[in-house]
Motif scaffolding. Sequence first.
Motif, PDB file in Angstrom:
ATOM      1  N   VAL A 118       0.550  -1.492  -0.094  1.00  0.00           N
ATOM      2  CA  VAL A 118      -0.183  -0.070   0.346  1.00  0.00           C
ATOM      3  C   VAL A 118       0.749   1.253   0.075  1.00  0.00           C
ATOM      4  O   VAL A 118       1.639   1.660   0.832  1.00  0.00           O
ATOM      5  CB  VAL A 118      -0.846  -0.066   1.105  1.00  0.00           C
ATOM      6  N   ALA A 119       0.441   2.331  -0.853  1.00  0.00           N
ATOM      7  CA  ALA A 119       1.417   2.883  -0.956  1.00  0.00           C
ATOM      8  C   ALA A 119       0.673   4.663  -0.422  1.00  0.00           C
ATOM      9  O   ALA A 119      -0.022   4.891  -0.552  1.00  0.00           O
ATOM     10  CB  ALA A 119       1.414   3.647  -2.426  1.00  0.00           C
ATOM     11  N   ILE A 120       1.321   5.289   1.332  1.00  0.00           N
ATOM     12  CA  ILE A 120       1.356   6.338   1.511  1.00  0.00           C
ATOM     13  C   ILE A 120       1.592   7.579   0.689  1.00  0.00           C
ATOM     14  O   ILE A 120       2.779   7.512   0.647  1.00  0.00           O
ATOM     15  CB  ILE A 120       1.306   6.448   2.852  1.00  0.00           C
ATOM     16  N   ILE A 121       1.064   7.822   0.139  1.00  0.00           N
ATOM     17  CA  ILE A 121       1.389   8.923  -1.314  1.00  0.00           C
ATOM     18  C   ILE A 121       1.441  10.183  -0.077  1.00  0.00           C
ATOM     19  O   ILE A 121       0.012  11.540  -0.027  1.00  0.00           O
ATOM     20  CB  ILE A 121       1.103   9.131  -2.581  1.00  0.00           C
ATOM     21  N   CYS A 122       2.284  11.243  -0.028  1.00  0.00           N
ATOM     22  CA  CYS A 122       2.362  12.046   0.532  1.00  0.00           C
ATOM     23  C   CYS A 122       2.038  13.682   0.407  1.00  0.00           C
ATOM     24  O   CYS A 122       2.496  13.897  -1.268  1.00  0.00           O
ATOM     25  CB  CYS A 122       3.869  12.550   1.837  1.00  0.00           C
ATOM     26  N   GLU A 149      -1.376   6.078 -12.257  1.00  0.00           N
ATOM     27  CA  GLU A 149      -2.883   5.151 -12.789  1.00  0.00           C
ATOM     28  C   GLU A 149      -2.234   3.612 -12.030  1.00  0.00           C
ATOM     29  O   GLU A 149      -1.753   2.886 -12.059  1.00  0.00           O
ATOM     30  CB  GLU A 149      -2.404   4.736 -14.744  1.00  0.00           C
ATOM     31  N   GLY A 150      -4.046   2.546 -12.549  1.00  0.00           N
ATOM     32  CA  GLY A 150      -4.502   1.775 -11.371  1.00  0.00           C
ATOM     33  C   GLY A 150      -4.209   2.160  -9.903  1.00  0.00           C
ATOM     34  O   GLY A 150      -4.738   1.225  -9.221  1.00  0.00           O
ATOM     35  N   ALA A 151      -4.045   2.966  -9.490  1.00  0.00           N
ATOM     36  CA  ALA A 151      -4.237   3.499  -7.954  1.00  0.00           C
ATOM     37  C   ALA A 151      -6.052   2.879  -7.009  1.00  0.00           C
ATOM     38  O   ALA A 151      -6.938   3.323  -7.842  1.00  0.00           O
ATOM     39  CB  ALA A 151      -4.228   4.850  -7.422  1.00  0.00           C
ATOM     40  N   THR A 152      -6.037   2.400  -6.347  1.00  0.00           N
ATOM     41  CA  THR A 152      -7.443   2.353  -5.578  1.00  0.00           C
ATOM     42  C   THR A 152      -6.933   2.360  -4.330  1.00  0.00           C
ATOM     43  O   THR A 152      -6.085   2.346  -3.790  1.00  0.00           O
ATOM     44  CB  THR A 152      -7.936   0.766  -6.228  1.00  0.00           C
ATOM     45  N   ALA A 153      -8.488   2.366  -3.561  1.00  0.00           N
ATOM     46  CA  ALA A 153      -8.669   2.259  -1.966  1.00  0.00           C
ATOM     47  C   ALA A 153      -7.200   1.125  -1.573  1.00  0.00           C
ATOM     48  O   ALA A 153      -7.025   1.865  -0.265  1.00  0.00           O
ATOM     49  CB  ALA A 153      -9.882   2.729  -1.210  1.00  0.00           C
ATOM     50  N   ALA A 154      -7.591   0.118  -2.421  1.00  0.00           N
ATOM     51  CA  ALA A 154      -7.083  -0.913  -1.586  1.00  0.00           C
ATOM     52  C   ALA A 154      -5.444  -0.445  -1.788  1.00  0.00           C
ATOM     53  O   ALA A 154      -4.955  -1.178  -0.471  1.00  0.00           O
ATOM     54  CB  ALA A 154      -7.117  -2.821  -1.846  1.00  0.00           C
ATOM     55  N   ASP A 187     -11.516  15.033  -5.457  1.00  0.00           N
ATOM     56  CA  ASP A 187     -10.439  15.301  -6.781  1.00  0.00           C
ATOM     57  C   ASP A 187      -9.972  14.174  -6.402  1.00  0.00           C
ATOM     58  O   ASP A 187     -10.279  12.294  -8.283  1.00  0.00           O
ATOM     59  CB  ASP A 187      -9.427  15.814  -6.643  1.00  0.00           C
ATOM     60  N   LEU A 188     -10.358  12.598  -6.232  1.00  0.00           N
ATOM     61  CA  LEU A 188      -9.729  11.157  -5.480  1.00  0.00           C
ATOM     62  C   LEU A 188     -11.199  10.567  -6.482  1.00  0.00           C
ATOM     63  O   LEU A 188     -11.577   9.427  -7.194  1.00  0.00           O
ATOM     64  CB  LEU A 188      -9.617  10.433  -4.228  1.00  0.00           C
ATOM     65  N   SER A 189     -12.574  11.360  -5.501  1.00  0.00           N
ATOM     66  CA  SER A 189     -13.718  11.018  -6.092  1.00  0.00           C
ATOM     67  C   SER A 189     -13.973  11.044  -8.547  1.00  0.00           C
ATOM     68  O   SER A 189     -14.683   9.912  -8.078  1.00  0.00           O
ATOM     69  CB  SER A 189     -15.021  11.968  -5.651  1.00  0.00           C
ATOM     70  N   ALA A 190     -13.448  12.232  -8.169  1.00  0.00           N
ATOM     71  CA  ALA A 190     -13.787  12.434 -10.239  1.00  0.00           C
ATOM     72  C   ALA A 190     -12.843  11.280 -10.820  1.00  0.00           C
ATOM     73  O   ALA A 190     -13.375  10.990 -11.762  1.00  0.00           O
ATOM     74  CB  ALA A 190     -13.186  13.997  -9.945  1.00  0.00           C
ATOM     75  N   ARG A 191     -11.303  11.026 -10.173  1.00  0.00           N
ATOM     76  CA  ARG A 191     -10.628  10.391 -11.241  1.00  0.00           C
ATOM     77  C   ARG A 191     -10.423   8.736 -10.489  1.00  0.00           C
ATOM     78  O   ARG A 191     -10.158   8.125 -11.482  1.00  0.00           O
ATOM     79  CB  ARG A 191      -9.296  10.612 -10.305  1.00  0.00           C
ATOM     80  N   LEU A 192     -10.794   8.679  -9.833  1.00  0.00           N
ATOM     81  CA  LEU A 192     -10.695   7.227  -9.368  1.00  0.00           C
ATOM     82  C   LEU A 192     -12.223   6.287  -8.817  1.00  0.00           C
ATOM     83  O   LEU A 192     -12.983   7.469  -8.400  1.00  0.00           O
ATOM     84  CB  LEU A 192     -10.272   6.447  -8.053  1.00  0.00           C
ATOM     85  N   VAL A 198     -10.860   5.602  -1.079  1.00  0.00           N
ATOM     86  CA  VAL A 198      -9.292   6.256  -0.011  1.00  0.00           C
ATOM     87  C   VAL A 198      -9.015   6.641   0.964  1.00  0.00           C
ATOM     88  O   VAL A 198      -9.883   7.979   1.402  1.00  0.00           O
ATOM     89  CB  VAL A 198      -8.798   7.046  -1.094  1.00  0.00           C
ATOM     90  N   SER A 199      -8.646   6.094   2.159  1.00  0.00           N
ATOM     91  CA  SER A 199      -8.014   7.288   3.265  1.00  0.00           C
ATOM     92  C   SER A 199      -6.928   7.922   3.482  1.00  0.00           C
ATOM     93  O   SER A 199      -6.455   8.371   2.704  1.00  0.00           O
ATOM     94  CB  SER A 199      -7.191   5.632   4.584  1.00  0.00           C
ATOM     95  N   LEU A 200      -7.991   8.785   3.611  1.00  0.00           N
ATOM     96  CA  LEU A 200      -6.825  10.150   4.471  1.00  0.00           C
ATOM     97  C   LEU A 200      -6.740  10.818   5.077  1.00  0.00           C
ATOM     98  O   LEU A 200      -7.258  10.581   6.175  1.00  0.00           O
ATOM     99  CB  LEU A 200      -8.109  11.614   3.528  1.00  0.00           C
ATOM    100  N   LEU A 201      -5.130  10.381   5.110  1.00  0.00           N
ATOM    101  CA  LEU A 201      -4.508  10.606   6.645  1.00  0.00           C
ATOM    102  C   LEU A 201      -3.997  12.725   6.687  1.00  0.00           C
ATOM    103  O   LEU A 201      -4.142  12.704   5.592  1.00  0.00           O
ATOM    104  CB  LEU A 201      -3.535  10.008   7.008  1.00  0.00           C
TER     105      LEU A 201
END
Length: 245
Positions: A118-122, A149-154, A187-192, A198-201
Amino acid sequence: MAPRKLAAGNWKMNGDLATLAQINAMAGAVRGASCDVLICPPALLVPALVAKGVVRVGGQDCHAEASGAHTGDISAAMLRDAGATHVILGHSERRADHHETDDVVRAKARAAHQAGLVAIICLGETGDQRDAGQTLEVIAAQLAGSVPEGATAANTVIAYEPVWAIGTGRTPTTGQIAEVHARLRADLSARLPDGAEVSLLYGGSVKGANAAEIFAIPHVDGALVGGASLTAGDFLPIVTALDAA
């Protein structure tokens, strides 16, 4: 489905084998928590922390390539092989100290996904960008450029860390945090397809005293915690507050 709640600790370049005793003090509370608890120690401590079996374990960075002539680097596959489940990517300290661009972060995130991490992208703006009213523009650009591309909530978590608040004791207002997290969610809802999950920290001087207030903000699903994750006494109140949110 609601996003998973995650309390993630980033030990940065701190800790040794003796520090792992702090994990023993967290065991009871962590095993009873409904939220996920993750610690990202220095890479040399990953196997020893995995062996304790108390928390999820992550790396603090990985290379974009699976292997090769990259002295001193660690691949995502190596982290996975050591038992890690997550990896922090694009932290402001990596972006500043190692000049990592959005393109670099995106390539690393792609490698993490391919390795099963799981990638935690900052993401985060500097103080000058905040003062210039550029926060939402900067955050949107970083999100668009850093998420592959291919990013998901998982396989992806997004962490908003205002650079000017990391380790300074300064914390944005609840309104400022809410504004950024709402933009990230939109933005995430529009893209994925599953961007709403997707968890937002939030990260930036999170501590037990302010955790409950931060976790009450819409679209804040957890925290990426720095120094306060090094001891059970400091980190457990944050975990408890998230569990109750």
